[in-house]
Write an enzyme that holds these catalytic residues in place. Structure first.
Site, PDB file in Angstrom:
ATOM      1  N   ASN A  54      -0.712   2.698  -7.332  1.00  0.00           N
ATOM      2  CA  ASN A  54      -2.106   2.234  -7.319  1.00  0.00           C
ATOM      3  C   ASN A  54      -2.483   1.486  -6.041  1.00  0.00           C
ATOM      4  OD1 ASN A  54      -0.837  -0.235  -7.606  1.00  0.00           O
ATOM      5  ND2 ASN A  54      -1.679  -0.695  -9.630  1.00  0.00           N
ATOM      6  N   LYS A  55      -1.555   1.370  -5.103  1.00  0.00           N
ATOM      7  CA  LYS A  55      -1.834   0.616  -3.886  1.00  0.00           C
ATOM      8  C   LYS A  55      -2.653   1.452  -2.896  1.00  0.00           C
ATOM      9  CE  LYS A  55       0.265  -3.155  -5.151  1.00  0.00           C
ATOM     10  NZ  LYS A  55       0.734  -2.815  -6.494  1.00  0.00           N
ATOM     11  N   ILE A  56      -3.117   0.808  -1.813  1.00  0.00           N
ATOM     12  CA  ILE A  56      -3.992   1.493  -0.856  1.00  0.00           C
ATOM     13  C   ILE A  56      -3.298   2.718  -0.275  1.00  0.00           C
ATOM     14  CG2 ILE A  56      -5.201   1.285   1.361  1.00  0.00           C
ATOM     15  CD1 ILE A  56      -5.904  -1.563   0.602  1.00  0.00           C
TER      16      ILE A  56
END
Length: 369
Positions: free
Chosen positions: A190-192
Site C-alpha cells: 500500500n506504500k507509494i
C-alpha cells in the site's frame, strides 16, 4: 494493472498498488536469470538508485520496513535498558523494533498542526538512558527535523528517521531519509512505491552500512564464507522484489504528483464541509512537501456522526477507509488521542480517478444531511 479486491463489496479500496508492464518485464528477467533469492543485479541497482533519489550515499535493502527499523537500531547499538523516543501516533512497528532490542519506547505527543512528533515535547522525556529519537514522517508529511536534530546533537543521541509512509516527501528542500544517522523505508503493497513486501535503510556512514550488511546477512563475515562473527538476521530482500522496486522507482515522481492531485480533488469536493468546520484535512506546512500517502481528514465537533459510524456507513457503500493508528493511552497525549479518535484515512490509491474521489465526497456529504 488493476487489482481485483478480495472483498467484492469494496468498489473503492483505501489503497492498492499500481503495477504495469515494466514491473512484469523486470520480474521475468529476474526469473530467467535464475537469480531469484537475495543475490542478483536488481538488488544493488535498487539500493543505489533509491539512495540517490533520497539524497543518501548508501542503501541496504531489507525484507520489510519493520526489519529495516530493527536493523538500524541494532547497528547503532541500542540494547537492553536503553530508551528510544518515538511519537505516540505511529504504526506499531516503530515501537516493536525498539522492544525487539530489549529497549523501552518512550512516547511523545503529536504536533497539533501537522500531526508528527512535537519537538517541543521531546526534551522533557530525555533521561540518562535515552539513546535515540525516531521521528516518524506521518501519512506523507515530514516531521520538523531541525529542532529534532538540534536536540539530538545537544544530548548526543542518534536519529533514526521512520520514513515508511513518506517516500519523496521533502523538508526544507531536502528529501526525507537524508537527515538522520539512518533512515528506514517500507515498500509494502500500500506504500507509494512497492516491492510487495520489502524495506530499505539509508545512511551516509560507511561504517554503519558495512555493519548493517553483515547483520542483514546472518552475521556472516564478508571475507570468510560461512563464518559468523556476530549474531545476525535473515533480513534480505529478494532479487524479484528488487526488480519490482527498480521499475516502481522510475514512476515515483508521477505517483507523488498523483497523490498530491488526489488531495486537491478531495479539498475541492469537500470545500463546503471544510469551510463550515465539519472536517479538516491534514495540512502542508510552509517548510514541507507532503506527498499525501494517505489523504486524511479529522471530523470536527459539528460533524453529526461518530468516526466509526461514518466508516461503517461508507463501507456499506463500497468505500473502504481506515482509522489512524492506535496509541499508548497512559499519560498526557491529548493531541494524539484526538487525532486517533476523529481521524480517517480516505481512499488514496495513485490510480484513483477524479470521479471516484467525487463519489467518496458525495457519500460523506449525503451521510450528514
Amino acid at each position: 494493472m488493476k487489482n481485483n479486491n478480495v472483498n467484492n463489496k469494496i468498489k473503492i479500496p483505501v489503497a492498492e498498488p499500481s503495477l504495469g508492464k515494466e514491473e512484469l518485464d523486470n520480474v521475468i528477467e529476474a526469473v530467467k536469470s535464475s537469480w531469484i533469492s537475495s543475490k542478483g543485479k536488481f538488488i544493488e541497482e535498487f539500493e543505489t538508485n533509491f539512495a540517490k533519489y533520497c539524497g543518501a550515499k548508501y542503501g541496504i535493502a531489507t525484507s520489510n520496513g519493520t526489519t529495516a527499523l530493527h536493523l538500524a537500531l541494532v547497528a547503532l547499538g541500542i540494547g537492553k535498558g536503553d530508551e528510544v523516543i518515538i511519537p505516540n501516533l505511529t504504526y506499531i512497528a516503530t515501537a516493536n523494533a525498539v522492544v525487539y532490542c530489549g529497549a523501552k519506547p518512550v512516547f511523545v505527543d503529536s504536533h497539533p498542526e501537522y500531526w508528527c512528533i512535537d519537538p517541543e515535547k521531546i526534551e522533557k522525556k530525555i533521561t540518562s538512558k535515552t539513546k535515540a529519537i525516531i521521528p516518524v514522517h506521518l501519512y506523507g508529511h515530514p516531521a520538523d527535523m531541525d529542532p529534532i536534530l538540534k536536540i539530538a546533537k545537544k544530548h548526543n543521541l542518534y536519529v533514526v528517521e521512520d520514513a515508511a509512509e513518506s517516500h519523496g516527501a521533502e523538508y526544507k528542500g531536502g528529501k526525507v531519509g537524508s537527515f538522520g544517522d539512518i533512515s528506514c523505508f517500507s515498500f509494502f503493497g500500500n506504500k507509494i512505491i512497492t516491492t510487495g513486501e520489502g524495506g530499505m535503510c539509508l545512511t551516509n556512514d560507511k561504517n554503519l552500512v558495512e555493519k548493517m550488511r553483515i547483520l542483514r546477512n546472518q552475521g556472516v563475515n564478508p571475507q570468510k564464507k560461512y563464518w559468523h562473527d556476530v549474531v545476525g538476521f535473515n533480513y534480505r530482500m529478494t532479487n524479484i522484489q528488487a526488480a519490482i522496486g527498480v521499475a516502481q522507482l522510475k514512476k515515483m515522481n508521477q505517483f507523488i504528483k498523483s497523490k498530491r492531485q488526489i488531495k486537491k480533488w478531495y479539498e475541492e469536493n469537500l470545500k463546503d464541509l471544510i469551510e463550515k468546520d465539519f472536517i479538516s484535512i491534514q495540512p502542508e506546512m510552509p517548510w514541507a512537501k507532503n506527498v499525501y500517502w494517505m489523504t486524511s481528514i479529522l471530523l470536527g465537533d459539528k460533524f453529526s456522526m461518530k468516526r466509526n459510524d461514518l466508516m461503517d456507513a461508507l463501507e456499506q457503500k463500497g468505500i473502504q477507509t481506515r482509522p489512524p493508528y492506535g496509541i499508548q493511552k497512559e499519560g498526557d497525549f491529548s493531541i494524539a488521542q484526538e487525532l486517533s479518535k476523529t481521524g480517517i484515512n480516505l481512499p488514496s490509491s495513485v490510480n484513483l480517478s477524479k470521479e471516484e474521489v467525487k463519489v467518496v465526497c458525495c457519500e460523506i456529504k449525503n451521510l450528514i444531511n
